[in-house]
Scaffold this motif. Structure first.
Motif, PDB file in Angstrom:
ATOM      1  N   LYS A 100     -16.727   2.824   1.469  1.00  0.00           N
ATOM      2  CA  LYS A 100     -15.989   1.488   1.258  1.00  0.00           C
ATOM      3  C   LYS A 100     -14.957   1.325   0.481  1.00  0.00           C
ATOM      4  O   LYS A 100     -14.604   0.308  -0.062  1.00  0.00           O
ATOM      5  CB  LYS A 100     -17.226   0.294   0.765  1.00  0.00           C
ATOM      6  N   GLN A 101     -14.489   2.451   0.162  1.00  0.00           N
ATOM      7  CA  GLN A 101     -13.196   2.810  -0.826  1.00  0.00           C
ATOM      8  C   GLN A 101     -12.067   2.560  -0.088  1.00  0.00           C
ATOM      9  O   GLN A 101     -11.953   2.845   1.014  1.00  0.00           O
ATOM     10  CB  GLN A 101     -13.272   4.182  -1.197  1.00  0.00           C
ATOM     11  N   ALA A 102     -11.094   1.720  -0.743  1.00  0.00           N
ATOM     12  CA  ALA A 102      -9.956   1.148  -0.012  1.00  0.00           C
ATOM     13  C   ALA A 102      -8.880   2.466  -0.286  1.00  0.00           C
ATOM     14  O   ALA A 102      -8.788   3.313  -1.157  1.00  0.00           O
ATOM     15  CB  ALA A 102      -9.571   0.223  -0.949  1.00  0.00           C
ATOM     16  N   VAL A 103      -8.274   2.614   0.919  1.00  0.00           N
ATOM     17  CA  VAL A 103      -7.031   3.891   1.212  1.00  0.00           C
ATOM     18  C   VAL A 103      -5.718   3.277   1.440  1.00  0.00           C
ATOM     19  O   VAL A 103      -5.796   2.371   2.275  1.00  0.00           O
ATOM     20  CB  VAL A 103      -7.650   4.821   1.840  1.00  0.00           C
ATOM     21  N   LEU A 104      -4.634   3.766   0.871  1.00  0.00           N
ATOM     22  CA  LEU A 104      -3.425   3.441   1.346  1.00  0.00           C
ATOM     23  C   LEU A 104      -3.218   5.060   2.145  1.00  0.00           C
ATOM     24  O   LEU A 104      -3.212   5.898   1.460  1.00  0.00           O
ATOM     25  CB  LEU A 104      -2.420   3.170   0.392  1.00  0.00           C
ATOM     26  N   LEU A 105      -2.571   4.541   3.361  1.00  0.00           N
ATOM     27  CA  LEU A 105      -2.472   5.886   4.249  1.00  0.00           C
ATOM     28  C   LEU A 105      -0.996   5.760   4.654  1.00  0.00           C
ATOM     29  O   LEU A 105      -0.610   4.743   5.202  1.00  0.00           O
ATOM     30  CB  LEU A 105      -3.349   6.033   5.417  1.00  0.00           C
ATOM     31  N   GLY A 106      -0.353   7.032   4.569  1.00  0.00           N
ATOM     32  CA  GLY A 106       1.002   7.186   5.039  1.00  0.00           C
ATOM     33  C   GLY A 106       1.044   8.297   5.815  1.00  0.00           C
ATOM     34  O   GLY A 106       0.535   9.217   5.656  1.00  0.00           O
ATOM     35  N   ALA A 107       1.765   8.284   6.890  1.00  0.00           N
ATOM     36  CA  ALA A 107       2.021   9.308   7.747  1.00  0.00           C
ATOM     37  C   ALA A 107       3.421   9.323   8.714  1.00  0.00           C
ATOM     38  O   ALA A 107       3.694   8.146   8.892  1.00  0.00           O
ATOM     39  CB  ALA A 107       0.906   9.606   8.652  1.00  0.00           C
ATOM     40  N   LEU A 108       3.652  10.467   8.966  1.00  0.00           N
ATOM     41  CA  LEU A 108       4.784  10.629   9.964  1.00  0.00           C
ATOM     42  C   LEU A 108       4.230  10.938  11.494  1.00  0.00           C
ATOM     43  O   LEU A 108       3.261  12.118  11.460  1.00  0.00           O
ATOM     44  CB  LEU A 108       5.771  11.541   9.507  1.00  0.00           C
ATOM     45  N   THR A 109       4.415  10.492  12.328  1.00  0.00           N
ATOM     46  CA  THR A 109       3.773  10.783  13.711  1.00  0.00           C
ATOM     47  C   THR A 109       5.055  11.185  14.605  1.00  0.00           C
ATOM     48  O   THR A 109       6.195  10.573  14.743  1.00  0.00           O
ATOM     49  CB  THR A 109       2.928   9.614  14.209  1.00  0.00           C
ATOM     50  N   TYR A 110       4.749  11.905  15.383  1.00  0.00           N
ATOM     51  CA  TYR A 110       5.602  12.632  16.435  1.00  0.00           C
ATOM     52  C   TYR A 110       4.841  12.173  17.880  1.00  0.00           C
ATOM     53  O   TYR A 110       3.769  12.703  18.029  1.00  0.00           O
ATOM     54  CB  TYR A 110       6.032  14.151  16.494  1.00  0.00           C
TER      55      TYR A 110
END
Length: 188
Positions: A121-131
């Motif tokens: 239940k931990q909050a996460v900020l996720l960032g990514a680049l997708t191709y």
């Protein structure tokens, strides 16, 4: 140089791809309730299948070790979407760089995601680049034929279970519970 008809077709294709991406993100988020729970199993399964329908039958997914690894085919994607690691998520895809070439296209997207892990239940900020690669189907609709996640980074947010809130008052309450100074827990 493209003529007016070719330019219009490319613009329409790029917009169709943007709409497909918006549908994918919306379905990814619909799998979770506003109270940070996964949908009931039958609904979760239905939404995961609809999410997988944004892909071609033989689509390739390259999510990395944390996000499904390498998968091939719509069925494998539906299974992955059904067992994703989240109990809550909001996906924001933006800044697309879309290149259309006839009945195929490619794009780079920037992903910003707020999520809660199912396990902790931990909050996460996720960032990514997708191709991504896309294929126009015989019916004229566009589907994703390949998605690869690059530069995936996550930032855990402190505060314990269920730290996502909807007001500054709740931020202050969470800060008090965590014994943090309020000015460190909220920003303007």
């Amino acid at each position: 140089m493209m003529n007016m008809e070719q330019r219009l077709a490319a613009l329409e294709a790029a917009e169709a791809i943007r709409q497909l991406k918006a549908r994918y993100a919306s379905l990814a988020d619909q799998k979770y309730t506003a109270s940070y729970q996964r949908q009931p199993a039958v609904r979760m399964h239905k939404i995961a299948r609809a999410q997988a329908a944004c892909f071609t039958e033989d689509a390739v997914w390259e999510g990395g070790a944390e996000f499904g690894s390498s998968l091939v085919g719509r069925e494998a994607l539906a299974e992955w979407f059904n067992r994703s690691p989240w109990c809550y998520a909001l996906h924001y895809y933006g800044s697309p760089e879309i290149t259309v070439d006839g009945d195929s296209a490619s794009a780079h997207w920037r992903l910003w995601q707020v999520a809660l892990r199912e396990e902790t239940k931990q909050a996460v900020l996720l960032g990514a680049l997708t191709y991504e690669e896309y294929a126009r189907q015989q019916d004229g609709n566009w589907l994703c034929s390949r998605m690869r996640f690059d530069q995936t980074q996550m930032l855990p947010m402190a505060g314990g279970p269920f730290p996502l809130v909807t007001s500054f008052e709740q931020i202050n309450d969470a800060a008090r519970r965590a014994s943090l100074p309020i000015n460190q827990a909220s920003t303007s």
